[in-house]
Design a protein around this motif. Structure first.
Motif, mmCIF file in Angstrom:
data_model
loop_
_atom_site.group_PDB
_atom_site.id
_atom_site.type_symbol
_atom_site.label_atom_id
_atom_site.label_comp_id
_atom_site.label_asym_id
_atom_site.label_seq_id
_atom_site.Cartn_x
_atom_site.Cartn_y
_atom_site.Cartn_z
ATOM 1 N N PHE B 67 1.201 -1.333 -0.037
ATOM 2 C CA PHE B 67 -0.247 -0.119 -0.125
ATOM 3 C C PHE B 67 0.755 1.183 0.023
ATOM 4 O O PHE B 67 1.718 1.131 0.685
ATOM 5 C CB PHE B 67 -1.098 0.265 1.312
ATOM 6 N N VAL B 87 -2.760 7.708 -12.875
ATOM 7 C CA VAL B 87 -3.157 6.179 -11.490
ATOM 8 C C VAL B 87 -3.142 5.223 -12.684
ATOM 9 O O VAL B 87 -3.424 4.444 -12.673
ATOM 10 C CB VAL B 87 -3.219 7.553 -9.933
ATOM 11 N N VAL B 93 -0.684 -0.788 -10.486
ATOM 12 C CA VAL B 93 -2.191 -0.086 -9.289
ATOM 13 C C VAL B 93 -3.516 -0.929 -9.411
ATOM 14 O O VAL B 93 -3.677 0.032 -10.781
ATOM 15 C CB VAL B 93 -1.844 1.324 -9.671
ATOM 16 N N MET B 94 -3.828 -1.865 -8.696
ATOM 17 C CA MET B 94 -4.625 -1.889 -8.953
ATOM 18 C C MET B 94 -5.699 -1.553 -8.259
ATOM 19 O O MET B 94 -7.464 -1.834 -9.472
ATOM 20 C CB MET B 94 -4.469 -3.672 -7.960
ATOM 21 N N GLU B 95 -5.294 -0.995 -7.303
ATOM 22 C CA GLU B 95 -6.479 -0.247 -6.620
ATOM 23 C C GLU B 95 -6.161 1.450 -6.361
ATOM 24 O O GLU B 95 -5.310 1.760 -5.945
ATOM 25 C CB GLU B 95 -7.705 -0.329 -5.155
ATOM 26 N N CYS B 96 -7.064 2.344 -6.238
ATOM 27 C CA CYS B 96 -6.843 3.845 -5.295
ATOM 28 C C CYS B 96 -8.372 4.132 -5.353
ATOM 29 O O CYS B 96 -8.675 4.349 -5.492
ATOM 30 C CB CYS B 96 -5.744 4.333 -6.480
ATOM 31 N N TYR B 97 -7.490 4.882 -4.126
ATOM 32 C CA TYR B 97 -8.588 5.603 -2.849
ATOM 33 C C TYR B 97 -8.408 7.240 -3.728
ATOM 34 O O TYR B 97 -7.545 7.282 -2.678
ATOM 35 C CB TYR B 97 -9.235 4.769 -2.164
ATOM 36 N N HIS B 98 -9.754 7.852 -3.190
ATOM 37 C CA HIS B 98 -8.763 9.599 -2.051
ATOM 38 C C HIS B 98 -10.050 8.980 -0.377
ATOM 39 O O HIS B 98 -11.026 8.838 -0.979
ATOM 40 C CB HIS B 98 -10.003 10.524 -3.225
ATOM 41 N N LEU B 99 -9.119 9.632 -0.387
ATOM 42 C CA LEU B 99 -9.027 9.461 1.182
ATOM 43 C C LEU B 99 -9.154 10.996 2.050
ATOM 44 O O LEU B 99 -9.382 11.603 1.616
ATOM 45 C CB LEU B 99 -7.945 8.675 2.202
ATOM 46 N N ALA B 100 -10.089 10.427 3.083
ATOM 47 C CA ALA B 100 -10.702 11.342 3.930
ATOM 48 C C ALA B 100 -10.020 11.596 5.177
ATOM 49 O O ALA B 100 -10.307 10.886 6.091
ATOM 50 C CB ALA B 100 -12.388 11.835 4.224
ATOM 51 N N TYR B 105 -4.449 10.295 -0.345
ATOM 52 C CA TYR B 105 -4.142 8.984 -1.664
ATOM 53 C C TYR B 105 -4.415 7.695 -0.977
ATOM 54 O O TYR B 105 -2.976 7.899 -0.430
ATOM 55 C CB TYR B 105 -4.244 8.380 -3.036
ATOM 56 N N GLN B 106 -4.432 6.223 -1.448
ATOM 57 C CA GLN B 106 -4.570 5.354 -0.904
ATOM 58 C C GLN B 106 -3.838 4.597 -2.135
ATOM 59 O O GLN B 106 -5.052 4.283 -2.563
ATOM 60 C CB GLN B 106 -4.555 4.115 -0.042
ATOM 61 N N LYS B 108 -3.002 0.575 -3.756
ATOM 62 C CA LYS B 108 -3.130 -0.640 -3.515
ATOM 63 C C LYS B 108 -1.962 -1.728 -4.868
ATOM 64 O O LYS B 108 -2.216 -1.380 -5.940
ATOM 65 C CB LYS B 108 -4.112 -1.610 -3.849
ATOM 66 N N ILE B 136 3.037 0.806 2.833
ATOM 67 C CA ILE B 136 3.308 -0.137 3.916
ATOM 68 C C ILE B 136 2.917 -1.677 3.264
ATOM 69 O O ILE B 136 2.117 -1.920 2.163
ATOM 70 C CB ILE B 136 1.911 -0.001 4.128
#
Lengths: 150, 150
Positions: B67, B87, B93-100, B105-106, B108, B136
């Motif tokens: 991650f 991205v 990059v299998m997954e990508c999320y905009h985080l609060a 961003y995270q 995977k 990580i």
DNA sequence: AGTGAAATGACCCGAGA
DNA sequence: TCTCGGGTCATTTCACT
């Protein structure tokens, strides 16, 4: 193990499992028989785990992703096994990874909204061997792919 | 929108997209025609996004998940659009999320090993609008599912 | 490993309740 | 919306290269 033809079959089926053997055969300039046999081999030898339909989470009321970070204060083999078994049975948990970091596990949870995540967390709090360290709410999905690079 | 029969079809196809219409019809105590029409409707209305083969990442040398947490110091619409576009085109990059959260961003990322992640990070460092905050490493996968709860 | 052909079975579309 | 029936096409096997 895998030649160029196998890799191309895997690449195509990862994008669209509904391709017919005939269509694959045409794309690879072969007849159906070798394509059929290669696919069966890829399945039997475990290169292809499964064929699935991907459902749109938003359309079925599971549009909110939350990451849940948990730690395991008493880090024993038994606690690890028990916790991982529980997590695998939780339908809201789409993914779970054991991390080499500050927290021990990261769970990707799919819920309708934050209210539903709140009740998920409450049931989660009943699991004795772990402690929820933090929850990270997703604002929006940027990318989600199941296609492994070959 | 969806009745009980639709939900059962979605549940079954999420587990195994290779089920024939005949097998589905038997499971639902129907004939093939209504099952066929329901599936076409579910596809057309966007409940089913796609049918894919799931490839075993380990078997094709992509067994390491990492991650990658990144932040975007200059948080403009243009930077967001540009970064997300880049991205989506990165095959690792299998997954990508905009985080609060603390980081923006995270991602995977799927790689062969840590050495390969190192080179991924180097190419990633070329993207001007983001800064890698932390990486990580995953010790092992506990759960990976594409099946949305219905 | 590949081709080609043939049987089996699934898909898909009508007509009708 | 469903059942039933049939034409068309894909899958699967086999004999041969």
């Amino acid at each position: 193990m895998l030649d160029e033809t196998d890799l191309r079959i895997l690449a195509l089926l990862q994008q669209n499992a509904k391709l017919t053997i005939k269509e694959l055969a045409e794309a690879l300039h072969l007849t159906t028989s070798p394509v059929f046999e290669r696919i069966k081999r890829l399945e039997k030898e475990g290169y292809i785990n499964n064929y699935v339909a991907l459902v749109n989470p938003e359309k079925v009321g599971r549009g909110q992703v939350v990451f849940c970070n948990v730690s395991m204060p008493v880090y024993t083999t038994e606690n690890i096994e028990t916790f991982e078994k529980i997590v695998r049975q939780m339908p809201q948990v789409m993914e779970c990874y054991h991390l080499a970091g500050m927290v021990d596990y990261q769970l990707k949870v799919l819920v309708k909204d934050i209210k539903e995540y709140d009740s998920f967390l409450k049931s989660f709090a009943e699991i004795p061997m772990v402690k929820v360290h933090s929850s990270i709410v997703v604002l929006h999905d940027v990318k989600y792919s199941t296609e492994v690079q070959l």
